[in-house]
Motif scaffolding. Structure first.
Motif, mmCIF file in Angstrom:
data_model
loop_
_atom_site.group_PDB
_atom_site.id
_atom_site.type_symbol
_atom_site.label_atom_id
_atom_site.label_comp_id
_atom_site.label_asym_id
_atom_site.label_seq_id
_atom_site.Cartn_x
_atom_site.Cartn_y
_atom_site.Cartn_z
ATOM 1 N N ARG A 1 -10.009 4.520 8.558
ATOM 2 C CA ARG A 1 -10.645 5.176 7.409
ATOM 3 C C ARG A 1 -9.917 4.945 6.095
ATOM 4 N NH1 ARG A 1 -12.666 11.215 9.369
ATOM 5 N NH2 ARG A 1 -14.033 10.513 11.062
ATOM 6 N N ILE A 2 -8.612 4.679 6.156
ATOM 7 C CA ILE A 2 -7.820 4.543 4.931
ATOM 8 C C ILE A 2 -7.288 3.119 4.752
ATOM 9 C CG2 ILE A 2 -5.855 5.416 3.616
ATOM 10 C CD1 ILE A 2 -8.037 7.490 4.063
ATOM 11 N N GLU B 1 0.060 9.598 4.452
ATOM 12 C CA GLU B 1 0.621 10.942 4.661
ATOM 13 C C GLU B 1 -0.393 12.014 4.276
ATOM 14 O OE1 GLU B 1 4.106 10.858 2.287
ATOM 15 O OE2 GLU B 1 5.318 9.753 3.770
ATOM 16 N N ALA B 2 -1.130 11.778 3.196
ATOM 17 C CA ALA B 2 -2.168 12.727 2.789
ATOM 18 C C ALA B 2 -3.278 12.801 3.831
ATOM 19 C CB ALA B 2 -2.739 12.323 1.430
ATOM 20 N N ALA B 3 -3.623 11.648 4.412
ATOM 21 C CA ALA B 3 -4.647 11.633 5.458
ATOM 22 C C ALA B 3 -4.176 12.389 6.691
ATOM 23 C CB ALA B 3 -4.994 10.192 5.824
ATOM 24 N N ALA B 4 -2.896 12.251 7.024
ATOM 25 C CA ALA B 4 -2.344 12.981 8.175
ATOM 26 C C ALA B 4 -2.364 14.489 7.938
ATOM 27 C CB ALA B 4 -0.921 12.496 8.452
ATOM 28 N N LEU C 1 0.841 -1.199 0.000
ATOM 29 C CA LEU C 1 0.000 0.000 0.000
ATOM 30 C C LEU C 1 0.877 1.251 0.000
ATOM 31 C CD1 LEU C 1 -2.796 -0.910 2.577
ATOM 32 C CD2 LEU C 1 -2.944 -0.929 0.086
ATOM 33 N N PRO C 2 0.571 2.236 -0.818
ATOM 34 C CA PRO C 2 1.373 3.471 -0.862
ATOM 35 C C PRO C 2 1.312 4.230 0.463
ATOM 36 C CG PRO C 2 -0.094 3.318 -2.775
ATOM 37 C CD PRO C 2 -0.515 2.257 -1.812
#
Length: 279
Positions: A188-189, A173-176, A167-168
């Motif tokens: 959630r991700i 990081e974008a969710a953080a 998984l990338p």
């Protein structure tokens, strides 16, 4: 035209081969099903038939009344579902931690998970028995669940870790950046993306505990706590084998696994293959 005909012939041969192989693989189950619907006279006839001449459910009735099979079925359901839930809960977080975080002893833990799969059960069953007796877990459903988890948990963890590695990290990081905390990111991700692999591992843990015989026979002594594989084994005596109830019990044991596999097969296939390739 010749090329078209060759393609048609190749496809026809492929479909024919698949049909024959499928029929051969399904024949034992179909024979077991039809045999469970025969009476003892037809079952031991000199000229056996595939389909029953007189359809009867006496074997299933005897199974429920004389053998108290519903109790064994209930025990198997409780133990299998408990094992699946516990194994998935711990394996998911453990696999995610090993995949994403760097800490001392990470390689040792990974090697230990592989090491647990190297020992055959007959080699360690006596050690498990003695340990469970001393801990007061002998002849309990809890002890059986823990014993099954010792085999399901390492395998599920290794497979899920392989999936998480693919998984990338950029998604997390974008969710953080969007304000998600660690647990929010996981629920959630990560878990929605890893759901095929999680379902596949859940099915593996369920089937493992559903069909397991040796540990159930060793760690459970009370009749009221026996699981279905042990109950089926008890139908095979030294001088007599109860073929009718035995076939009926085998059908009942097989049906839940068949239903689960048919329903979750797309998750099973994708879950077992997507974690094999990193990208």
């Amino acid at each position: 035209m010749n090329k078209k005909r060759k393609i048609i012939i190749d496809k026809s041969f492929t479909y024919f081969a698949i049909t024959v192989i499928t029929a051969l693989l399904n024949f034992p189950f179909l024979w077991m099903l039809t045999t469970s619907l025969k009476d003892s006279v037809e079952m031991f006839s000199a000229n056996p038939t595939f389909l029953p001449k007189d359809l009867t459910f006496t074997n299933y009735i005897a199974l429920l009344k004389e053998y108290k099979f519903f109790t064994y079925f209930k025990n198997s359901v409780i133990v299998s579902i408990s094992t699946t839930l516990v194994a998935l809960l711990f394996a998911t977080f453990m696999a995610y931690g090993i995949s994403r975080f760097k800490f001392r002893g990470k390689n040792v833990i990974s090697s230990s998970l592989i090491l647990t799969q190297m020992f055959p059960l007959p080699l360690i069953i006596i050690t498990i028995y003695v340990t469970f007796v001393k801990l007061g877990l002998f002849d309990t459903r809890l002890g059986l669940v823990i014993a099954y988890c010792t085999f399901a948990l390492p395998f599920c963890t290794m497979m899920l870790r392989s999936y998480f590695d693919g998984l990338p990290v950029e998604l997390e990081e974008a969710a953080a950046i969007d304000g998600c905390g660690p647990f929010s990111t996981i629920f959630r991700i990560v878990i929605p993306l890893a759901s095929p692999s999680i379902v596949a591992m859940g099915l593996f843990a369920f089937i493992l505990s559903w069909q397991e015989l040796m540990m159930s026979m060793t760690l459970v002594h009370s009749t009221a706590l026996r699981t279905m594989p042990v109950a089926i084994t008890m139908m095979v005596g030294v001088r007599n084998i109860m073929w009718g109830p035995l076939m009926a019990a085998s059908v009942i044991v097989s049906i839940p696994v068949v239903i689960l596999f048919i329903y979750f097969q797309k998750y099973l296939i994708s879950g077992m293959t997507m974690g094999a390739v990193k990208g």
